[in-house]
Design a protein around this motif. Structure first.
Motif, PDB file in Angstrom:
ATOM      1  N   ILE A  93       0.843  -1.196   0.000  1.00 20.22           N
ATOM      2  CA  ILE A  93       0.000   0.000   0.000  1.00 20.22           C
ATOM      3  C   ILE A  93       0.878   1.245   0.000  1.00 20.22           C
ATOM      4  O   ILE A  93       0.704   2.153  -0.815  1.00 20.22           O
ATOM      5  CB  ILE A  93      -0.944   0.009   1.232  1.00 20.22           C
ATOM      6  CG1 ILE A  93      -1.942  -1.144   1.142  1.00 20.22           C
ATOM      7  CG2 ILE A  93      -1.670   1.361   1.341  1.00 20.22           C
ATOM      8  CD1 ILE A  93      -2.807  -1.330   2.392  1.00 20.22           C
ATOM      9  N   LEU A  94       1.857   1.270   0.905  1.00 20.23           N
ATOM     10  CA  LEU A  94       2.718   2.457   1.023  1.00 20.23           C
ATOM     11  C   LEU A  94       3.505   2.694  -0.265  1.00 20.23           C
ATOM     12  O   LEU A  94       3.593   3.823  -0.752  1.00 20.23           O
ATOM     13  CB  LEU A  94       3.683   2.296   2.204  1.00 20.23           C
ATOM     14  CG  LEU A  94       3.018   2.251   3.575  1.00 20.23           C
ATOM     15  CD1 LEU A  94       4.069   2.044   4.668  1.00 20.23           C
ATOM     16  CD2 LEU A  94       2.233   3.538   3.842  1.00 20.23           C
ATOM     17  N   ARG A  95       4.058   1.610  -0.800  1.00 18.08           N
ATOM     18  CA  ARG A  95       4.858   1.731  -2.025  1.00 18.08           C
ATOM     19  C   ARG A  95       4.034   2.361  -3.141  1.00 18.08           C
ATOM     20  O   ARG A  95       4.547   3.142  -3.942  1.00 18.08           O
ATOM     21  CB  ARG A  95       5.357   0.343  -2.444  1.00 18.08           C
ATOM     22  CG  ARG A  95       6.354   0.367  -3.600  1.00 18.08           C
ATOM     23  CD  ARG A  95       6.794  -1.029  -4.031  1.00 18.08           C
ATOM     24  NE  ARG A  95       7.856  -1.569  -3.202  1.00 18.08           N
ATOM     25  CZ  ARG A  95       7.702  -2.563  -2.333  1.00 18.08           C
ATOM     26  NH1 ARG A  95       6.528  -3.153  -2.196  1.00 18.08           N
ATOM     27  NH2 ARG A  95       8.723  -2.989  -1.617  1.00 18.08           N
ATOM     28  N   SER A  96       2.744   2.045  -3.133  1.00 21.09           N
ATOM     29  CA  SER A  96       1.900   2.538  -4.221  1.00 21.09           C
ATOM     30  C   SER A  96       1.701   4.058  -4.173  1.00 21.09           C
ATOM     31  O   SER A  96       1.258   4.654  -5.141  1.00 21.09           O
ATOM     32  CB  SER A  96       0.545   1.820  -4.195  1.00 21.09           C
ATOM     33  OG  SER A  96      -0.233   2.316  -3.121  1.00 21.09           O
ATOM     34  N   TYR A  97       2.019   4.684  -3.057  1.00 20.91           N
ATOM     35  CA  TYR A  97       1.892   6.145  -2.956  1.00 20.91           C
ATOM     36  C   TYR A  97       3.164   6.880  -3.366  1.00 20.91           C
ATOM     37  O   TYR A  97       3.157   8.103  -3.524  1.00 20.91           O
ATOM     38  CB  TYR A  97       1.541   6.547  -1.513  1.00 20.91           C
ATOM     39  CG  TYR A  97       0.080   6.348  -1.172  1.00 20.91           C
ATOM     40  CD1 TYR A  97      -0.835   7.389  -1.321  1.00 20.91           C
ATOM     41  CD2 TYR A  97      -0.386   5.126  -0.721  1.00 20.91           C
ATOM     42  CE1 TYR A  97      -2.171   7.220  -1.021  1.00 20.91           C
ATOM     43  CE2 TYR A  97      -1.722   4.929  -0.419  1.00 20.91           C
ATOM     44  CZ  TYR A  97      -2.610   5.986  -0.572  1.00 20.91           C
ATOM     45  OH  TYR A  97      -3.939   5.797  -0.277  1.00 20.91           O
TER      46      TYR A  97
END
Ligand code: DCP
Ligand code: CA
Ligand code: CA
Length: 365
Positions: A93-97
């Protein structure tokens, strides 16, 4: 463009996952313990929820001590592997931001429950937009994983990391470039990320107590005490300057498992089954992520609590359990032939990980 970096740290991570898995735990003091397996509550506290913290329970203290502070607390054993699968999903999830760069995303995981996310391009350097994105991240993690996190927003990793611990749980702390001194200078030097007890002690001897003192100190004096690189780093960090980029750590990532023997021993007969179980666990982790390995490391902790490691690098990346176990056995035999002190804990881990390309055994080459 003004850099914008987020640091995200999950709130009471292991205990929060346990709460989520067993709703009956809500409102109770929950303590996650690294049990040695020898006798009940013979290990250290890994972490605990905020209810438990009100009783003074903290990470690292003996579980027996935690029990004295709150006899009604619920004590649970660590389930590291399970937490890692949750962590992997949170990290996705974080990487996707993160901003997308030529060599991947501007993302850097630094532990099982925290990561940096650079959003300079996404926000155009706007800290208000960064705050909105931080809320979006909190909401998405809450929706998908039913977990909360705290976020620090700063012009670099150093400031973001220090900001994330200011408001917890579920906090967002913004330190914009014009607020660096207000934020940093009143803090003790030991609060500066990257300063340990030794450095803090030396600084104190020099009369440097607050970060402000450090920022105003003669750089040449710092260099003569700490050396050029470290001296200059200290001076810059005190001013909130940090140009270090975010880097994905996939290449250097390792996967491993550690466990305690049922008794201290130097007997291969007793050690072998545990070694095999650890190798199996490592292989199944690799399987689930489609990875092969080239480096095998065996770690032992002896009954004097000293830790030793030995590694072997294979000629080619593989993902066979036989090769892992065979190599681990060879290394273990070396340890056993050298060691006079009985072993207490064992670990097997693999490194130089890469995506599989069909190579299974060394014989395929
Ligand atoms: N951990 C551990 N032993 C420690 C510290 C931490 O096993 N001495 C594990 C358990 C934690 C996880 O690492 O859940 C993350 O560590 P943190 O320091 O971020 O602590 P928490 O996430 O538990 O709490 P906080 O809400 O303060 O971040
Ligand atoms: Ca945390
Ligand atoms: Ca953490």
């Amino acid at each position: 463009m003004q850099r914008v970096v987020l640091h995200v740290d999950m709130d009471y991570f292991f205990a929060a996952i346990e709460e989520r898995e067993s709703p009956g735990l809500r409102g109770k003091a929950v303590v996650v313990c690294m049990l040695s397996g020898r006798s009940e509550l013979s290990g250290a506290v890994s972490t605990c929820n905020y209810v438990a913290r009100e009783f003074g329970i903290r990470s690292g203290m003996p579980c027996s001590g935690a029990k004295k502070l709150n006899p009604d607390a619920v004590f649970l054993p660590v389930r590291k592997e399970f937490y890692t699968t949750v962590s992997d999903r949170v990290m996705e999830i974080l990487r996707s931001y993160a901003d997308v760069k030529e060599d991947g995303n501007a993302f850097e995981q630094i532990s099982i429950d925290e990561a940096f996310v650079e959003i300079t391009e996404k926000t155009g350097g706007d800290f208000n937009l960064a705050f909105d994105l931080a809320m979006q991240i909190q909401n998405e993690i809450k929706e998908k994983e039913m977990l909360t996190c705290s976020v620090g927003i700063g012009p670099n990793k150093l400031i973001a990391k220090m900001a994330s611990s200011i408001k917890k749980p579920e906090g967002i702390t913004v330190v914009s470039p014009d607020k660096l001194e207000d934020f940093l200078w009143p803090l003790k030097v030991s609060k500066l990320w990257g300063i340990g007890d030794v450095t803090a002690g030396k600084l104190q001897e020099m009369g440097i107590i607050k970060i402000k003192d450090l920022a105003e100190h003669e750089v040449l004096d710092l260099v003569s005490t700490f050396g050029k690189t470290r001296g200059i780093w200290l001076k810059q960090a005190a001013a909130g300057i940090d140009d270090s980029p975010l880097k994905e750590r996939d290449g250097s990532e390792q996967i491993g498992r550690i466990a305690t023997l049922s008794e201290d021993t130097l007997d291969l007969e007793l050690i072998s089954p545990l070694l095999e179980r650890l190798a199996e666990d490592v292989i199944s982790k690799l399987d689930s992520r489609g990875l092969s390995f080239r480096v095998v490391t065996v770690m032992v902790i002896n009954s004097n609590f000293r830790m030793y490691t030995k590694s072997r690098t294979l000629n080619h990346p593989v993902y066979s359990k036989e090769i892992l176990l065979g190599t681990a056995r060879e290394i273990m035999n070396e340890f056993l032939s050298e060691s006079r002190v009985e072993l207490r804990r064992l670990g097997v881990r693999v490194g130089d990980l890469q995506k599989r390309k069909g190579q299974k055994s060394l014989f395929d080459y």
